[in-house]
Motif scaffolding. Structure first.
Motif, PDB file in Angstrom:
ATOM      1  N   ARG A 140       0.737  -0.933   0.079  1.00 13.80           N
ATOM      2  CA  ARG A 140       0.071  -0.282   0.011  1.00 13.80           C
ATOM      3  C   ARG A 140       1.048   0.974   0.048  1.00 13.80           C
ATOM      4  NH1 ARG A 140      -4.565  -0.003   4.144  1.00 13.80           N
ATOM      5  NH2 ARG A 140      -5.357   1.546   3.374  1.00 13.80           N
ATOM      6  N   TRP A 251      -7.662  -3.280  -4.110  1.00  9.90           N
ATOM      7  CA  TRP A 251      -7.179  -2.648  -4.004  1.00  9.90           C
ATOM      8  C   TRP A 251      -5.219  -3.423  -4.386  1.00  9.90           C
ATOM      9  CZ3 TRP A 251      -9.903  -0.944  -0.424  1.00  9.90           C
ATOM     10  CH2 TRP A 251     -10.368   0.181  -0.057  1.00  9.90           C
ATOM     11  N   PRO A 289      -9.593   3.393  -3.515  1.00  8.51           N
ATOM     12  CA  PRO A 289      -9.443   2.021  -4.023  1.00  8.51           C
ATOM     13  C   PRO A 289      -8.934   1.980  -5.760  1.00  8.51           C
ATOM     14  CG  PRO A 289     -11.449   2.710  -4.032  1.00  8.51           C
ATOM     15  CD  PRO A 289     -10.802   3.914  -3.512  1.00  8.51           C
TER      16      PRO A 289
END
Length: 296
Positions: A140, A251, A289
């Motif tokens: 991330r 994601w 997202p």
């Protein structure tokens, strides 16, 4: 006549000790009587016609000793039998106790081995979860860094991304309140806000991202896989500008997502983010997202 013919023996049979003692006692009594008679008068006196019998003490002693010996022998035999019986009982009890001790030890060893195996499994599971969480955070972070880099290099792309997020927020704002299965999914997800994030957890007081999504859909009677990329591979893809409450946000790539959450309407989603935030409700702009799928 043959020399080997049987010739009767002329040896006198042996008398037993008891018979000899009896005869000796009788003889002693007779001799004592004669001696008393001789001392009572002169030689020309009349013969004494009354005799005094002396007790045969020898025979009485032999009988008493024999009875005592028999009784002692019987008592010794009885004691020996009792000792053997006690010894047999002790041996049986010892063997039983030994077998029970071996059985108890084997059971204890089995339980100890099972406990060690369970501890090893839990440790391996914890390490796997920590590794997955670390990989998720790293992925991330990398994605956000890449998005920031793309935004700085291409203002138009950044504007497009902002417009897309705004349109998604507008779409959520204009959408009606969820109903049916979507309402159940959204209500369940929002009810978990504030719970802890623990990788690999599926509730009821701690969750990871896919565990929360799976439980929310189960509340609506819909079964989903356990892993995030398997969940994002279900249903059909939808645009972020056309979201509806209950849609699954992901994601990463659709078939390789590393994080999922539930769109709850109003441009917001609920997701189990990480160990620092736990389960939160956030705006799409907080962490845009990559895509969405619709199961309902």
């Amino acid at each position: 006549m043959s020399q080997t013919a049987h010739i009767p023996s002329h040896r006198k049979p042996r008398r037993s000790a008891s018979k000899l003692a009896l005869r000796a006692g009788v003889a002693g009594g007779v001799l004592g009587t004669i001696a008393v008679a001789g001392a009572a008068g002169p030689a020309n006196a009349e013969p004494v016609t009354e005799t005094i019998e002396m007790p045969t003490l020898g025979s009485l002693d032999v009988g008493t000793n024999l009875a005592s010996a028999v009784a002692a022998s019987a008592e010794a035999s009885q004691q020996e039998a009792l000792d053997q019986s006690l010894q047999s009982l002790e041996q049986t009890a010892f063997q039983k106790a030994s077998q029970e001790a071996k059985k108890a030890k084997a059971e204890a060893d089995r339980k100890a081995a099972a406990e060690r195996a369970e501890k090893a499994r839990l440790k391996a599971e914890k390490e796997r979860q920590e590794a997955a969480e670390a990989a998720e955070r790293a992925s991330r972070t990398s994605t956000r860094t890449q998005l920031a880099s793309d935004s700085s290099n291409d203002g138009g792309s950044s504007s497009s991304s902002s417009d897309s997020g705004s349109r998604a927020s507008d779409s959520g704002s204009r959408s009606e309140a969820p109903s049916g299965s979507a309402a159940s999914i959204v209500a369940f997800a929002r009810a978990q806000v504030g719970d802890a994030y623990i990788s690999g957890s599926t509730g009821p007081n701690a969750w990871d991202c896919s565990g929360l999504v799976q439980a929310a859909y189960r509340a609506a009677g819909i079964d989903l896989p356990r892993i995030s990329y398997q969940q994002s591979s279900r249903g059909s893809s939808v645009s972020l500008s056309d979201l509806q409450p209950g849609d699954i946000l992901y994601w990463g790539s659709r078939s390789g997502s590393y994080h999922v959450a539930i769109y709850v309407g109003g441009g917001k989603y609920v997701g189990a983010q990480n160990s620092s935030t736990g389960v939160v409700e956030r705006s799409l702009d907080w962490d845009p997202p990559s895509g969405a799928v619709r199961i309902l």
